[in-house]
Write a protein that holds these residues in place. Structure first.
Motif, PDB file in Angstrom:
ATOM      1  N   ILE A  50       0.845  -1.199   0.000  1.00  0.00           N
ATOM      2  CA  ILE A  50       0.000   0.000   0.000  1.00  0.00           C
ATOM      3  C   ILE A  50       0.874   1.240   0.000  1.00  0.00           C
ATOM      4  O   ILE A  50       1.644   1.485   0.938  1.00  0.00           O
ATOM      5  CB  ILE A  50      -0.943  -0.008   1.219  1.00  0.00           C
ATOM      6  CG1 ILE A  50      -1.874  -1.226   1.118  1.00  0.00           C
ATOM      7  CG2 ILE A  50      -1.752   1.278   1.296  1.00  0.00           C
ATOM      8  CD1 ILE A  50      -2.772  -1.414   2.313  1.00  0.00           C
ATOM      9  N   CYS A  51       0.776   2.018  -1.077  1.00  0.00           N
ATOM     10  CA  CYS A  51       1.583   3.223  -1.234  1.00  0.00           C
ATOM     11  C   CYS A  51       1.303   4.175  -0.076  1.00  0.00           C
ATOM     12  O   CYS A  51       0.142   4.442   0.249  1.00  0.00           O
ATOM     13  CB  CYS A  51       1.243   3.880  -2.568  1.00  0.00           C
ATOM     14  SG  CYS A  51       2.120   5.407  -2.871  1.00  0.00           S
ATOM     15  N   SER A  52       2.369   4.699   0.537  1.00  0.00           N
ATOM     16  CA  SER A  52       2.192   5.551   1.717  1.00  0.00           C
ATOM     17  C   SER A  52       1.629   6.927   1.354  1.00  0.00           C
ATOM     18  O   SER A  52       1.299   7.707   2.234  1.00  0.00           O
ATOM     19  CB  SER A  52       3.523   5.710   2.457  1.00  0.00           C
ATOM     20  OG  SER A  52       4.420   6.465   1.667  1.00  0.00           O
ATOM     21  N   HIS A  53       1.510   7.211   0.062  1.00  0.00           N
ATOM     22  CA  HIS A  53       0.971   8.514  -0.325  1.00  0.00           C
ATOM     23  C   HIS A  53      -0.546   8.548  -0.211  1.00  0.00           C
ATOM     24  O   HIS A  53      -1.092   9.276   0.613  1.00  0.00           O
ATOM     25  CB  HIS A  53       1.406   8.861  -1.762  1.00  0.00           C
ATOM     26  CG  HIS A  53       0.838  10.143  -2.265  1.00  0.00           C
ATOM     27  ND1 HIS A  53       0.117  10.223  -3.432  1.00  0.00           N
ATOM     28  CD2 HIS A  53       0.850  11.386  -1.742  1.00  0.00           C
ATOM     29  CE1 HIS A  53      -0.258  11.469  -3.613  1.00  0.00           C
ATOM     30  NE2 HIS A  53       0.178  12.203  -2.614  1.00  0.00           N
ATOM     31  N   ALA A  54      -1.240   7.756  -0.999  1.00  0.00           N
ATOM     32  CA  ALA A  54      -2.704   7.805  -0.961  1.00  0.00           C
ATOM     33  C   ALA A  54      -3.326   6.423  -1.086  1.00  0.00           C
ATOM     34  O   ALA A  54      -4.503   6.308  -1.412  1.00  0.00           O
ATOM     35  CB  ALA A  54      -3.233   8.732  -2.059  1.00  0.00           C
ATOM     36  N   GLY A  55      -2.545   5.381  -0.831  1.00  0.00           N
ATOM     37  CA  GLY A  55      -3.146   4.066  -0.648  1.00  0.00           C
ATOM     38  C   GLY A  55      -3.312   3.190  -1.870  1.00  0.00           C
ATOM     39  O   GLY A  55      -3.917   2.130  -1.768  1.00  0.00           O
ATOM     40  N   CYS A  56      -2.799   3.588  -3.068  1.00  0.00           N
ATOM     41  CA  CYS A  56      -2.869   2.662  -4.203  1.00  0.00           C
ATOM     42  C   CYS A  56      -1.877   1.518  -3.976  1.00  0.00           C
ATOM     43  O   CYS A  56      -1.009   1.601  -3.113  1.00  0.00           O
ATOM     44  CB  CYS A  56      -2.525   3.396  -5.500  1.00  0.00           C
ATOM     45  SG  CYS A  56      -3.808   4.562  -5.994  1.00  0.00           S
ATOM     46  N   LEU A  57      -2.001   0.473  -4.787  1.00  0.00           N
ATOM     47  CA  LEU A  57      -1.111  -0.685  -4.634  1.00  0.00           C
ATOM     48  C   LEU A  57       0.051  -0.591  -5.621  1.00  0.00           C
ATOM     49  O   LEU A  57      -0.167  -0.367  -6.813  1.00  0.00           O
ATOM     50  CB  LEU A  57      -1.893  -1.987  -4.891  1.00  0.00           C
ATOM     51  CG  LEU A  57      -2.279  -2.782  -3.635  1.00  0.00           C
ATOM     52  CD1 LEU A  57      -3.022  -1.921  -2.640  1.00  0.00           C
ATOM     53  CD2 LEU A  57      -3.111  -3.987  -4.010  1.00  0.00           C
ATOM     54  N   ASP A  72       6.651   0.409  -8.098  1.00  0.00           N
ATOM     55  CA  ASP A  72       6.129   1.643  -8.700  1.00  0.00           C
ATOM     56  C   ASP A  72       4.641   1.772  -8.430  1.00  0.00           C
ATOM     57  O   ASP A  72       3.892   0.792  -8.531  1.00  0.00           O
ATOM     58  CB  ASP A  72       6.342   1.631 -10.219  1.00  0.00           C
ATOM     59  CG  ASP A  72       7.819   1.618 -10.610  1.00  0.00           C
ATOM     60  OD1 ASP A  72       8.673   1.724  -9.705  1.00  0.00           O
ATOM     61  OD2 ASP A  72       8.105   1.511 -11.810  1.00  0.00           O
ATOM     62  N   CYS A  73       4.220   2.975  -8.130  1.00  0.00           N
ATOM     63  CA  CYS A  73       2.801   3.217  -7.877  1.00  0.00           C
ATOM     64  C   CYS A  73       2.145   3.804  -9.128  1.00  0.00           C
ATOM     65  O   CYS A  73       2.594   4.830  -9.642  1.00  0.00           O
ATOM     66  CB  CYS A  73       2.634   4.187  -6.708  1.00  0.00           C
ATOM     67  SG  CYS A  73       0.901   4.518  -6.386  1.00  0.00           S
ATOM     68  N   PRO A  74       1.092   3.172  -9.642  1.00  0.00           N
ATOM     69  CA  PRO A  74       0.477   3.650 -10.890  1.00  0.00           C
ATOM     70  C   PRO A  74      -0.350   4.917 -10.715  1.00  0.00           C
ATOM     71  O   PRO A  74      -0.706   5.543 -11.708  1.00  0.00           O
ATOM     72  CB  PRO A  74      -0.416   2.483 -11.307  1.00  0.00           C
ATOM     73  CG  PRO A  74      -0.745   1.769 -10.046  1.00  0.00           C
ATOM     74  CD  PRO A  74       0.429   1.957  -9.131  1.00  0.00           C
ATOM     75  N   CYS A  75      -0.669   5.310  -9.469  1.00  0.00           N
ATOM     76  CA  CYS A  75      -1.611   6.432  -9.308  1.00  0.00           C
ATOM     77  C   CYS A  75      -0.970   7.797  -9.543  1.00  0.00           C
ATOM     78  O   CYS A  75      -1.450   8.584 -10.351  1.00  0.00           O
ATOM     79  CB  CYS A  75      -2.266   6.361  -7.929  1.00  0.00           C
ATOM     80  SG  CYS A  75      -3.504   5.050  -7.901  1.00  0.00           S
ATOM     81  N   HIS A  76       0.150   8.114  -8.833  1.00  0.00           N
ATOM     82  CA  HIS A  76       0.760   9.437  -9.000  1.00  0.00           C
ATOM     83  C   HIS A  76       2.262   9.354  -9.237  1.00  0.00           C
ATOM     84  O   HIS A  76       2.974  10.334  -9.050  1.00  0.00           O
ATOM     85  CB  HIS A  76       0.471  10.314  -7.771  1.00  0.00           C
ATOM     86  CG  HIS A  76      -0.962  10.307  -7.358  1.00  0.00           C
ATOM     87  ND1 HIS A  76      -1.408   9.691  -6.222  1.00  0.00           N
ATOM     88  CD2 HIS A  76      -2.061  10.793  -7.993  1.00  0.00           C
ATOM     89  CE1 HIS A  76      -2.722   9.794  -6.140  1.00  0.00           C
ATOM     90  NE2 HIS A  76      -3.145  10.459  -7.202  1.00  0.00           N
ATOM     91  N   GLY A  77       2.737   8.152  -9.582  1.00  0.00           N
ATOM     92  CA  GLY A  77       4.149   8.028  -9.967  1.00  0.00           C
ATOM     93  C   GLY A  77       5.123   7.857  -8.815  1.00  0.00           C
ATOM     94  O   GLY A  77       6.329   8.001  -9.017  1.00  0.00           O
ATOM     95  N   GLY A  78       4.658   7.548  -7.610  1.00  0.00           N
ATOM     96  CA  GLY A  78       5.586   7.285  -6.514  1.00  0.00           C
ATOM     97  C   GLY A  78       6.392   6.033  -6.814  1.00  0.00           C
ATOM     98  O   GLY A  78       5.880   5.081  -7.402  1.00  0.00           O
ATOM     99  N   ARG A  79       7.677   6.022  -6.457  1.00  0.00           N
ATOM    100  CA  ARG A  79       8.517   4.836  -6.677  1.00  0.00           C
ATOM    101  C   ARG A  79       9.338   4.548  -5.426  1.00  0.00           C
ATOM    102  O   ARG A  79       9.825   5.463  -4.757  1.00  0.00           O
ATOM    103  CB  ARG A  79       9.434   5.050  -7.887  1.00  0.00           C
ATOM    104  CG  ARG A  79       8.648   5.153  -9.192  1.00  0.00           C
ATOM    105  CD  ARG A  79       9.567   5.298 -10.395  1.00  0.00           C
ATOM    106  NE  ARG A  79      10.416   4.146 -10.534  1.00  0.00           N
ATOM    107  CZ  ARG A  79      11.741   4.221 -10.735  1.00  0.00           C
ATOM    108  NH1 ARG A  79      12.323   5.379 -10.845  1.00  0.00           N
ATOM    109  NH2 ARG A  79      12.446   3.131 -10.832  1.00  0.00           N
TER     110      ARG A  79
HETATM  111 FE1  FES Z   1       0.995   6.165  -4.736  1.00  0.00          FE
HETATM  112 FE2  FES Z   1      -0.068   8.584  -4.887  1.00  0.00          FE
HETATM  113  S1  FES Z   1      -1.002   6.773  -4.196  1.00  0.00           S
HETATM  114  S2  FES Z   1       1.904   7.966  -5.512  1.00  0.00           S
END
Ligand code: FES
Length: 508
Positions: free
Chosen positions: A456-463, A474-481
């Motif tokens: 679970i991405c620590s930014h906004a919870g995408c996988l 890599d997070c597909p939602c906002h590009g977090g890596r």
């Molecule tokens: Fe992963 Fe925003 S939820 S970068």
């Protein structure tokens, strides 16, 4: 070749900057030591502001270090014809002027500070290889006419490329440089002027107050103004992040018996390919970039490189690539970057949505943001305003992108497990597995040790998803890596992926 290796890293002996381990104060804290952050810091230092630059890893280790080093104000990958779809002719002319101003600023910096970075003025070419490309090129030529952009139409026989094309256009006034040499020279200059640069100092918290408090693992900075020069801004900026599309691009460096002339080339494919001449210790080589896709949407990245190599084999007789690397890029919904102060935060500045024009857009951002901080904002500020909304023309893109992010948020939780057990994970590989109470991101390192993380991405919870080439999550939602063991590499997240215990039944 399976690991990431850019042409630029080989030629540079980086100067080492220390880590931040105490509390310091500054007029302006700049987060990110790439071209945007360092150009901004240098312009502000020159104007008498004290700046502190914080870099999570090494100077130029982010997007600037993976750039192809093209400075092409007239050959944007968001074509002028597409910009005219969203903006007036007058505004599009201003886009052209500001891109040219950014390139001239880089040229001025190179001369003024005597920067040895292989900077060179060269011609640019657009070329079409088929009828579909020809139609797009015709549309782009019409846009050039509307904004008075000079170019020369060539017959197929006049093309300087060593392979046949349907049509080509010469556009003078582009340039190229070695991006790492350039940003390292900027960093040295910032420090010589009294600015402070700290490497290995990732930001873990940003407290909004007067002054702002930027906290790193072992220190903090008090500052009146903050510049988030991290491409996509760190932290939570829902409006901006919903308008920014994270993508991944690919590049190879190769030698060829039939090199093109020293120029920049861009085809009319979707997504486009760019070509330029580069150099390493063995001599000249060609740098080819392309095969862009949205971040996290492709698990197997090898085919992206294979397609680039096939392109190079067919047109240049390449036998094998000497270099391979991938680069994060961020696109805006309407084609123009977002540069300026964030909504209701007049002293917090962002700069993102540069597409593949990171070097000129980063310099443009430095010009605009430093002017704003120094109280000298010019007439361009509204054009790049990060708070702008173009509801009619960008609505389809925004709806699709936000539906895409929502689909990832919910749909990825229903995705099938990629491995039933850890013995299905080879050394150096990561896979998503089912745990007792949800998904797990499991990585086996080269020694065989298993690292089990929450996906679970620590930014906004995408996988997050495993990137086979970069060996990152890599997070597909906002590009977090994140790196393989969960530490933030880039993007909006401030904290790592959470380590979790591996279920007993999965231990092997
Ligand atoms: Fe992963 Fe925003 S939820 S970068």
């Amino acid at each position: 070749m399976s690991s990431s290796r850019t042409v630029w890293q080989e030629a540079i002996r980086p100067f080492i900057f220390r880590k931040l381990v105490n509390q310091v104060s500054a007029d302006v804290a700049v987060i990110g030591a790439g071209i945007t952050g360092l150009s901004t810091a240098l312009m502000l230092q020159e104007a008498g502001k004290h700046t502190v630059v914080l870099e999570a890893r090494r100077v130029g280790s982010g997007v600037s270090g993976t750039s192809s080093g093209c400075l092409a104000p007239m050959l944007l990958d968001v074509r002028y014809g597409d910009i005219l779809h969203h903006f007036s002719v007058e505004a599009t002319r201003k886009v052209l002027e500001s891109q040219v101003e950014a390139l001239e600023t880089i040229a001025w910096m190179v001369g003024h500070y005597r920067i040895d970075c292989d900077f060179r003025w060269i011609d640019g070419y657009l070329y079409a290889e088929n009828e579909a490309g020809n139609r797009l090129l015709q549309k782009e030529l019409e846009a050039f006419g509307k904004i008075d952009l000079p170019c020369e139409k060539l017959t197929p026989g006049e093309s300087p490329l060593p392979f046949p094309v349907e049509r080509a256009v010469r556009v003078p006034g582009q340039a190229r440089l070695h991006p790492l040499k350039y940003v390292h020279a900027l960093a040295r200059r910032v420090e010589r002027l009294g600015g402070e640069i700290y490497e290995h100092s990732p930001v873990i918290a940003l407290n909004h107050g007067d002054p702002y408090v930027v906290t790193t693992a072992e220190g903090s900075v008090l500052a009146n103004d903050i510049v988030l020069a991290t491409h996509t801004p760190i932290g939570f900026h829902p409006l901006l992040q919903s308008k920014t599309i994270p993508c991944q691009s690919y590049a190879i460096g190769f030698r060829t018996p039939i090199p093109p002339q020293d120029a920049l080339f861009r085809d009319m494919a979707e997504p486009c390919h760019t070509l330029r001449i580069g150099e390493d210790e063995q001599g000249p080589l060609v740098i080819l970039a392309g095969e862009d896709h949205r971040t996290g949407e492709i698990r197997e990245t090898e085919p992206c490189f294979e397609r680039l190599e096939e392109y190079a084999r067919q047109r240049f007789g390449m036998t094998s690539a000497d270099y391979r690397w991938s680069a994060p890029i961020f696109r805006s919904a309407d084609g123009l970057p977002y540069i300026g102060s964030a909504l209701e935060e007049p002293h917090l500045y962002v700069a993102t949505g540069f597409s593949r024009q990171g070097l000129t857009c980063g310099t443009l951002a430095a010009l605009l943001i430093s002017d704003e901080i120094l109280g000298m904002a010019g007439p361009l500020d509204k054009l790049y305003d990060p708070n702008r909304v173009k509801p009619l023309t960008t609505a389809p893109t925004l709806v699709l992108e936000n539906l895409g992010a929502l689909a990832h948020f919910f749909g990825d939780r229903l995705r099938r497990s990629e491995a039933a057990d850890t013995d299905e994970i080879a050394p150096g590989e990561g896979k998503i597995m089912d745990g007792d109470s949800g998904k797990l991101a499991v990585y086996r390192d080269d020694t065989g040790e298993i690292h089990c993380l929450s996906p679970i991405c620590s930014h906004a919870g995408c996988l997050v998803r495993w990137n086979t080439f970069e060996k990152s999550w890599d997070c597909p939602c906002h590009g977090g890596r994140y790196d393989a063991t969960g530490h933030v590499l880039n993007g909006p997240p401030l904290s790592p992926l959470e380590p979790v215990p591996l279920p007993l039944r999965s231990r092997s």
